[in-house]
Design a protein around this motif. Structure first.
Motif, PDB file in Angstrom:
ATOM      1  N   THR A 216      -0.516  64.417  69.848  1.00  0.00           N
ATOM      2  CA  THR A 216      -0.421  65.275  71.038  1.00  0.00           C
ATOM      3  C   THR A 216      -1.101  64.679  72.259  1.00  0.00           C
ATOM      4  N   PHE A 217      -1.783  63.553  72.102  1.00  0.00           N
ATOM      5  CA  PHE A 217      -2.529  62.971  73.216  1.00  0.00           C
ATOM      6  C   PHE A 217      -1.751  61.818  73.848  1.00  0.00           C
ATOM      7  N   ASP A 218      -1.869  61.706  75.173  1.00  0.00           N
ATOM      8  CA  ASP A 218      -1.184  60.603  75.853  1.00  0.00           C
ATOM      9  C   ASP A 218      -2.107  59.407  76.080  1.00  0.00           C
ATOM     10  N   SER A 219      -3.346  59.503  75.613  1.00  0.00           N
ATOM     11  CA  SER A 219      -4.269  58.374  75.622  1.00  0.00           C
ATOM     12  C   SER A 219      -5.262  58.586  74.487  1.00  0.00           C
ATOM     13  N   GLY A 220      -5.909  57.516  74.068  1.00  0.00           N
ATOM     14  CA  GLY A 220      -6.869  57.673  72.985  1.00  0.00           C
ATOM     15  C   GLY A 220      -7.461  56.343  72.557  1.00  0.00           C
ATOM     16  N   ILE A 221      -8.297  56.408  71.547  1.00  0.00           N
ATOM     17  CA  ILE A 221      -8.920  55.215  71.001  1.00  0.00           C
ATOM     18  C   ILE A 221      -7.971  54.520  70.031  1.00  0.00           C
ATOM     19  N   ILE A 222      -8.267  53.258  69.765  1.00  0.00           N
ATOM     20  CA  ILE A 222      -7.546  52.476  68.762  1.00  0.00           C
ATOM     21  C   ILE A 222      -8.486  52.269  67.581  1.00  0.00           C
ATOM     22  N   GLY A 223      -7.981  52.465  66.374  1.00  0.00           N
ATOM     23  CA  GLY A 223      -8.833  52.377  65.190  1.00  0.00           C
ATOM     24  C   GLY A 223      -8.263  51.466  64.121  1.00  0.00           C
ATOM     25  N   LEU A 224      -9.161  50.833  63.378  1.00  0.00           N
ATOM     26  CA  LEU A 224      -8.812  50.063  62.190  1.00  0.00           C
ATOM     27  C   LEU A 224      -9.290  50.871  60.996  1.00  0.00           C
ATOM     28  N   GLN A 225      -8.397  51.180  60.097  1.00  0.00           N
ATOM     29  CA  GLN A 225      -8.674  52.150  59.036  1.00  0.00           C
ATOM     30  C   GLN A 225      -9.572  51.586  57.940  1.00  0.00           C
ATOM     31  N   ASP A 226     -10.569  52.358  57.598  1.00  0.00           N
ATOM     32  CA  ASP A 226     -11.416  52.065  56.438  1.00  0.00           C
ATOM     33  C   ASP A 226     -10.834  52.824  55.249  1.00  0.00           C
ATOM     34  N   HIS A 227      -9.943  52.150  54.536  1.00  0.00           N
ATOM     35  CA  HIS A 227      -9.328  52.748  53.351  1.00  0.00           C
ATOM     36  C   HIS A 227     -10.070  52.321  52.087  1.00  0.00           C
ATOM     37  N   ARG A 228     -11.240  51.680  52.311  1.00  0.00           N
ATOM     38  CA  ARG A 228     -12.087  51.207  51.205  1.00  0.00           C
ATOM     39  C   ARG A 228     -11.373  50.165  50.347  1.00  0.00           C
ATOM     40  N   GLU A 229     -10.462  49.402  50.951  1.00  0.00           N
ATOM     41  CA  GLU A 229      -9.780  48.297  50.286  1.00  0.00           C
ATOM     42  C   GLU A 229      -9.826  47.104  51.236  1.00  0.00           C
ATOM     43  N   PRO A 230     -10.134  45.912  50.743  1.00  0.00           N
ATOM     44  CA  PRO A 230     -10.347  44.766  51.636  1.00  0.00           C
ATOM     45  C   PRO A 230      -9.150  44.475  52.538  1.00  0.00           C
ATOM     46  N   VAL A 231      -9.453  44.250  53.818  1.00  0.00           N
ATOM     47  CA  VAL A 231      -8.445  43.890  54.797  1.00  0.00           C
ATOM     48  C   VAL A 231      -9.118  43.000  55.835  1.00  0.00           C
ATOM     49  N   ALA A 232      -8.353  42.101  56.441  1.00  0.00           N
ATOM     50  CA  ALA A 232      -8.890  41.176  57.433  1.00  0.00           C
ATOM     51  C   ALA A 232      -8.043  41.241  58.699  1.00  0.00           C
ATOM     52  N   PHE A 233      -8.706  41.037  59.852  1.00  0.00           N
ATOM     53  CA  PHE A 233      -8.034  41.055  61.151  1.00  0.00           C
ATOM     54  C   PHE A 233      -8.497  39.868  61.990  1.00  0.00           C
ATOM     55  N   ARG A 234      -7.625  39.430  62.892  1.00  0.00           N
ATOM     56  CA  ARG A 234      -7.977  38.433  63.892  1.00  0.00           C
ATOM     57  C   ARG A 234      -6.986  38.557  65.051  1.00  0.00           C
ATOM     58  N   ASN A 235      -7.283  37.877  66.149  1.00  0.00           N
ATOM     59  CA  ASN A 235      -6.371  37.841  67.300  1.00  0.00           C
ATOM     60  C   ASN A 235      -5.984  39.237  67.781  1.00  0.00           C
ATOM     61  N   ILE A 236      -6.953  40.120  67.900  1.00  0.00           N
ATOM     62  CA  ILE A 236      -6.682  41.480  68.381  1.00  0.00           C
ATOM     63  C   ILE A 236      -6.680  41.440  69.910  1.00  0.00           C
ATOM     64  N   LYS A 237      -5.501  41.616  70.499  1.00  0.00           N
ATOM     65  CA  LYS A 237      -5.333  41.471  71.944  1.00  0.00           C
ATOM     66  C   LYS A 237      -4.619  42.690  72.509  1.00  0.00           C
ATOM     67  N   ILE A 238      -4.961  43.048  73.741  1.00  0.00           N
ATOM     68  CA  ILE A 238      -4.353  44.221  74.362  1.00  0.00           C
ATOM     69  C   ILE A 238      -4.139  43.976  75.855  1.00  0.00           C
ATOM     70  N   ARG A 239      -3.141  44.629  76.387  1.00  0.00           N
ATOM     71  CA  ARG A 239      -2.963  44.655  77.838  1.00  0.00           C
ATOM     72  C   ARG A 239      -2.466  46.036  78.212  1.00  0.00           C
ATOM     73  N   THR A 240      -2.949  46.533  79.308  1.00  0.00           N
ATOM     74  CA  THR A 240      -2.476  47.822  79.808  1.00  0.00           C
ATOM     75  C   THR A 240      -1.163  47.613  80.555  1.00  0.00           C
ATOM     76  N   LEU A 241      -0.317  48.627  80.485  1.00  0.00           N
ATOM     77  CA  LEU A 241       0.995  48.555  81.123  1.00  0.00           C
ATOM     78  C   LEU A 241       0.986  49.367  82.398  1.00  0.00           C
ATOM     79  N   SER A 242       1.620  48.833  83.412  1.00  0.00           N
ATOM     80  CA  SER A 242       1.680  49.535  84.687  1.00  0.00           C
ATOM     81  C   SER A 242       2.562  50.762  84.556  1.00  0.00           C
ATOM     82  N   PRO A 243       2.217  51.846  85.229  1.00  0.00           N
ATOM     83  CA  PRO A 243       3.074  53.031  85.162  1.00  0.00           C
ATOM     84  C   PRO A 243       4.428  52.737  85.794  1.00  0.00           C
TER      85      PRO A 243
END
Length: 246
Positions: A216-243
């Protein structure tokens, strides 16, 4: 004999010189000049968890570690504890890319447009999830809308787009006003309207139907889920988009 040996060495040198140069993988957690020009920024710099916190507030859970340029969840119980890692900043219209890898039977997710509000206990009660899964080794792999790349419990990704456990996958998602799209390893896995009657009907037909704040929200935080199972991340990149232009 000596001339023959010299001839062999000469031929080997010529072959090496004429062989195409082997392309090296780009360094992880680094923006290219083009990405900088396009407005991308790193959400993870490969060194620490600056800009991230626990979903419930405060420092990240010690189960999240950074080593050799990789962000890892080391927990192995398989039971979610609420220790999800989330951005300090909120994002509205944006594009996100990242690489992820799970071990055999692994399960996690990237959640977005989420909020930590008093009426909820878990991030998935508000935020949408781009599924992370070992399709071949986890029971959820038998549920089409729970497979890797899905907008969890909402869309069905094409078969065979996820790479096996132990290999890196490349994910991309794009959130625009009224539209959400996801890709896994270059293949589209979700393309849905957001916030309209069709979206509300999609939610009503999902497991989130009894979560009144979900999606229901048009903005919010970004989360990486702790499902208690090993997972790895890299190269996390973001850019905002112009309206969009009026």
């Amino acid at each position: 004999m000596r001339m023959t040996a010299m001839l062999r060495i000469t031929l080997m040198m010529l072959a090496t010189a004429s062989a195409p140069a082997r392309q090296r993988d780009p360094a992880p957690n680094v923006l290219t000049p083009r990405e900088r020009a396009e407005g991308w920024r790193l959400l993870f710099d490969g060194r620490d968890l600056a800009g991230w916190q626990s979903y419930r507030g405060g420092a990240p859970s010690p189960s999240w570690t950074v080593r050799d340029g990789i962000l890892r969840l080391t927990a192995t119980t398989g039971k979610m504890s609420g220790g999800d890692l989330v951005t300090v900043d909120r994002f509205a219209a944006f594009e996100l890319t990242l690489d992820w890898m799970v071990e055999r039977g692994g399960n996690s997710g990237v959640l977005y447009l989420a909020r930590n509000v008093p009426q909820t206990n878990q991030i998935y009660e508000t935020g949408l999830e781009m599924q992370i899964l070992d399709d071949a080794g986890h029971p959820d792999g038998k549920i089409p809308s729970h497979r890797a790349g899905a907008l969890y419990d909402m869309t069905v990704p094409p078969a065979g787009v996820v790479r096996p456990a132990g290999q890196w996958n490349h994910a991309r998602l794009r959130v625009e006003p009224g539209r959400i799209r996801q890709w896994l390893n270059g293949t589209p896995t979700a393309d849905v309207s957001y916030g309209d009657a069709a979206w509300r009907a999609r939610v009503a037909a999902s497991k989130f139907a009894k979560m009144p704040l979900f999606g229901t929200f048009d903005s919010g935080i970004i989360g990486l889920q702790d499902h208690r199972e090993p997972v790895a991340f890299r190269n996390i990149k973001i850019r905002t988009l112009s309206p969009p232009a009026p």
